[in-house]
Scaffold this motif. Structure first.
Motif, short mmCIF file in Angstrom:
data_model
loop_
_atom_site.label_atom_id
_atom_site.label_comp_id
_atom_site.label_asym_id
_atom_site.label_seq_id
_atom_site.Cartn_x
_atom_site.Cartn_y
_atom_site.Cartn_z
N HIS A 70 -41.40 3.04 -43.70
CA HIS A 70 -40.13 3.22 -44.42
C HIS A 70 -39.15 4.11 -43.66
O HIS A 70 -38.00 4.24 -44.06
N GLN A 71 -39.62 4.74 -42.56
CA GLN A 71 -38.73 5.50 -41.68
C GLN A 71 -38.48 4.77 -40.37
O GLN A 71 -38.15 5.37 -39.37
N ARG A 72 -38.67 3.44 -40.42
CA ARG A 72 -38.45 2.56 -39.26
C ARG A 72 -39.37 2.94 -38.10
O ARG A 72 -38.99 2.87 -36.93
N GLY A 73 -40.60 3.29 -38.43
CA GLY A 73 -41.56 3.70 -37.43
C GLY A 73 -42.50 2.59 -37.00
O GLY A 73 -42.28 1.41 -37.27
N ARG A 74 -43.57 3.00 -36.32
CA ARG A 74 -44.57 2.07 -35.81
C ARG A 74 -45.81 2.11 -36.69
O ARG A 74 -46.14 3.15 -37.25
N VAL A 75 -46.50 0.98 -36.76
CA VAL A 75 -47.71 0.86 -37.56
C VAL A 75 -48.73 0.02 -36.81
O VAL A 75 -48.37 -0.94 -36.12
N LEU A 76 -49.99 0.38 -36.97
CA LEU A 76 -51.10 -0.43 -36.47
C LEU A 76 -51.91 -0.85 -37.69
O LEU A 76 -52.32 0.00 -38.49
N ALA A 77 -52.12 -2.15 -37.86
CA ALA A 77 -52.80 -2.64 -39.06
C ALA A 77 -53.62 -3.88 -38.70
O ALA A 77 -53.49 -4.45 -37.61
N ALA A 78 -54.46 -4.31 -39.65
CA ALA A 78 -55.30 -5.48 -39.41
C ALA A 78 -55.50 -6.26 -40.69
O ALA A 78 -55.66 -5.69 -41.77
N ALA A 79 -55.49 -7.58 -40.57
CA ALA A 79 -55.91 -8.44 -41.67
C ALA A 79 -57.42 -8.35 -41.82
O ALA A 79 -58.13 -8.17 -40.83
N VAL A 80 -57.92 -8.47 -43.04
CA VAL A 80 -59.35 -8.34 -43.29
C VAL A 80 -59.87 -9.61 -43.97
O VAL A 80 -59.09 -10.46 -44.42
N GLY A 214 -52.10 -11.99 -39.36
CA GLY A 214 -53.54 -11.93 -39.13
C GLY A 214 -53.92 -11.16 -37.89
O GLY A 214 -53.08 -10.80 -37.05
N GLY A 215 -55.22 -10.87 -37.76
CA GLY A 215 -55.73 -10.12 -36.63
C GLY A 215 -55.28 -8.67 -36.68
O GLY A 215 -54.91 -8.14 -37.73
N VAL A 216 -55.32 -8.01 -35.53
CA VAL A 216 -54.82 -6.64 -35.39
C VAL A 216 -53.40 -6.70 -34.86
O VAL A 216 -53.14 -7.36 -33.85
N VAL A 217 -52.46 -6.04 -35.56
CA VAL A 217 -51.06 -6.13 -35.17
C VAL A 217 -50.45 -4.74 -35.01
O VAL A 217 -50.73 -3.83 -35.79
N HIS A 218 -49.65 -4.62 -33.97
CA HIS A 218 -48.80 -3.43 -33.77
C HIS A 218 -47.39 -3.85 -34.16
O HIS A 218 -46.80 -4.75 -33.56
N ILE A 219 -46.85 -3.19 -35.19
CA ILE A 219 -45.52 -3.54 -35.71
C ILE A 219 -44.59 -2.36 -35.49
O ILE A 219 -44.90 -1.23 -35.88
N SER A 409 -68.93 1.04 -54.43
CA SER A 409 -67.70 1.76 -54.07
C SER A 409 -67.35 1.63 -52.59
O SER A 409 -66.22 1.92 -52.19
N VAL A 410 -68.31 1.22 -51.75
CA VAL A 410 -68.07 1.07 -50.32
C VAL A 410 -67.98 -0.41 -49.98
O VAL A 410 -68.91 -1.19 -50.27
N SER A 411 -66.86 -0.82 -49.37
CA SER A 411 -66.67 -2.19 -48.92
C SER A 411 -66.65 -2.23 -47.40
O SER A 411 -65.87 -1.50 -46.77
N ARG A 412 -67.50 -3.06 -46.83
CA ARG A 412 -67.51 -3.24 -45.38
C ARG A 412 -66.57 -4.39 -45.05
O ARG A 412 -66.67 -5.48 -45.62
N LEU A 413 -65.64 -4.16 -44.13
CA LEU A 413 -64.62 -5.15 -43.80
C LEU A 413 -64.82 -5.72 -42.40
O LEU A 413 -65.22 -5.00 -41.48
N ASN A 414 -64.54 -7.00 -42.25
CA ASN A 414 -64.38 -7.60 -40.93
C ASN A 414 -62.90 -7.88 -40.72
O ASN A 414 -62.16 -8.11 -41.68
N ILE A 415 -62.47 -7.84 -39.47
CA ILE A 415 -61.09 -8.19 -39.15
C ILE A 415 -60.98 -9.71 -39.09
O ILE A 415 -61.76 -10.39 -38.42
#
Length: 426
Positions: A70-80, A214-219, A409-415
């Motif tokens: 929201h401050q026009r920054g960078r983000v690293l995220a992944a679809a699961v 999808g995948g790992v994305v740098h936005i 309470s613990v969820s194991r995620l795959n990308i």
């Protein structure tokens, strides 16, 4: 694209179906075979024996860039690989009928009228109408369909179930009525528009972009209307991503969430800017004394978090590209500490006794120190934390954390390498 239901079920339950679903979900496909076959059966129970197509859209996990978008920054995220699944059949009318297994309800929306409707804000119908309306505004086609949906993206988990639903709607319209020509980023923007204008929630674009691509994305959100999206090729690396639900409620936390962008923009406004991305860090440091005379200390600390986190995303992207797993994990821990100490979104100030996330982070440090990483997940204040756990210690970590926060309470995620997706079979 459309298949007879019985033929589709037979394919999905075959070895070829298992292989296709294993590629999509990055794990054995047996559970997904049963899930898909059951969804087709239940579609038939609600809508009859029409030819169908199957669509899905994933949840997402934020890897770095906590409250930077929201401050026009960078983000690293992944679809699961937790996703919302839909069995769909087009219809000749302008009516969308969608039955949600998770809410046990049918929504019916006539998209012959695309203007926002009184009383729809905050509802599924608003998102259905909003996605169709925005696509029409952009010159694309929208049409009616019947859909049965089922989701394993937990609501309130920070995995963006709402964004997955919006991307699902856009993906359905894309393939049923636009020959798959709409870009993944346009679908993401359409979902954000529907949520902002029709649903009434002022969300950013991070969640929808991650789910759609999808995948790992740098936005990089430097240009909000045209964010730069880089999809990273990240091989299997010997770690699991685990999300721990600490049981905190998101109720009445709107003011807590809203305070973060508000205070960051107050700092940016001092420099005549609309977002912290426009502010020079050295100027910010030089002006701290003057800033403190007119703004609260928390606002200054949150601005410090933004500057550090925005730079940290770049370091993590390079670490992933170079397969420097140790550097990546160290930066993840830095991100978590910055959220705790500077951003201050680990627990709500409005509920002094609520410290579930802090306890989960402390326990994760005890269990994983020297061999993993941990950080707050998503918006914070309540809900979930994220841990990066060596695969050979996931069972140990899960057992200990669930002894505190409860079974499941613990969820194991795959990308998941795919974003919004139509299942294609021969």
């Amino acid at each position: 694209m459309l298949h007879e239901q019985e033929h589709l079920r037979e394919f999905l339950l075959s070895g070829s179906g298992a292989a296709l679903l294993s590629e999509l979900y990055q794990a054995g496909g047996e559970h997904q075979q049963r899930r898909y076959a059951q969804a087709i059966e239940r579609f038939a129970g609600h809508f009859g024996d029409a030819p169908v197509a199957v669509f899905s859209a994933p949840g997402r996990t934020e890897l770095c860039g906590n409250h930077t978008d929201h401050q026009r920054g960078r983000v690293l995220a992944a679809a699961v690989t937790l996703d919302i699944l839909a069995v769909v059949s087009p219809v000749d009318t302008g009516v969308i009928r969608l039955f949600s297994e998770d809410f046990d309800r049918m929504d019916e929306v006539c998209i012959d009228s695309l203007a926002p409707q009184a009383g729809e804000k905050g509802t599924v119908a608003a998102l259905i109408r909003g996605v169709a309306a925005r696509l029409s505004e952009l010159g694309y086609q929208s049409g009616g369909f019947n859909a049965y949906t089922t989701s394993n993206v937990p609501i309130g988990s920070g995995l963006s179930s709402s964004a997955a639903f919006e991307v699902l709607l856009g993906t359905i319209q894309n393939h049923l009525y636009n020959e798959g020509k709409i870009s993944a980023l346009t679908i993401a923007k359409t979902g954000q528009y529907a949520e902002n204008v029709y649903f009434g929630k002022p969300c950013g674009l991070l969640d929808q972009t991650s789910s759609s691509i999808g995948g790992v994305v740098h936005i990089d959100f430097s240009k909000l209307d045209a964010p730069t999206v880089e999809k990273l090729d990240v091989p299997r690396w010997g770690y699991d991503i685990c999300i721990v639900n600490t049981g905190g409620s998101h109720a009445d936390l709107t003011a807590e969430y809203a305070s973060i962008p508000y205070e960051m923009r107050e700092v940016a406004g001092y420099f005549g800017c609309t977002a912290l991305r426009e502010v020079d860090y050295s100027r910010f440091i030089a002006e701290l004394g003057n800033l403190r005379k007119i703004l609260p200390d928390r606002a200054l600390l949150r601005a410090m978090h933004f500057f550090g986190e925005n730079e940290r995303v770049l370091r993590q992207v390079e670490a992933l590209k170079d397969k420097r797993w140790g550097d990546y994990l160290a930066a993840t821990i830095e991100s978590g500490r910055s959220s705790f100490m500077l951003l201050q979104n680990v627990y709500p100030v409005s509920s002094p006794a609520e410290r579930g996330n802090a306890l989960a982070l402390a326990m994760s440090e005890k269990l994983l120190a020297g061999n993993g990483a941990w950080r707050i997940h998503g918006g914070g204040f309540a809900g979930t934390i994220q841990a990066i756990v060596p695969c050979n210690r996931t069972g140990f970590y899960k057992e200990n954390m669930e002894s505190l926060f409860g079974t499941g309470s613990v969820s194991r995620l795959n990308i998941r390498p795919y974003g919004g997706h139509m299942l294609e079979i021969k």
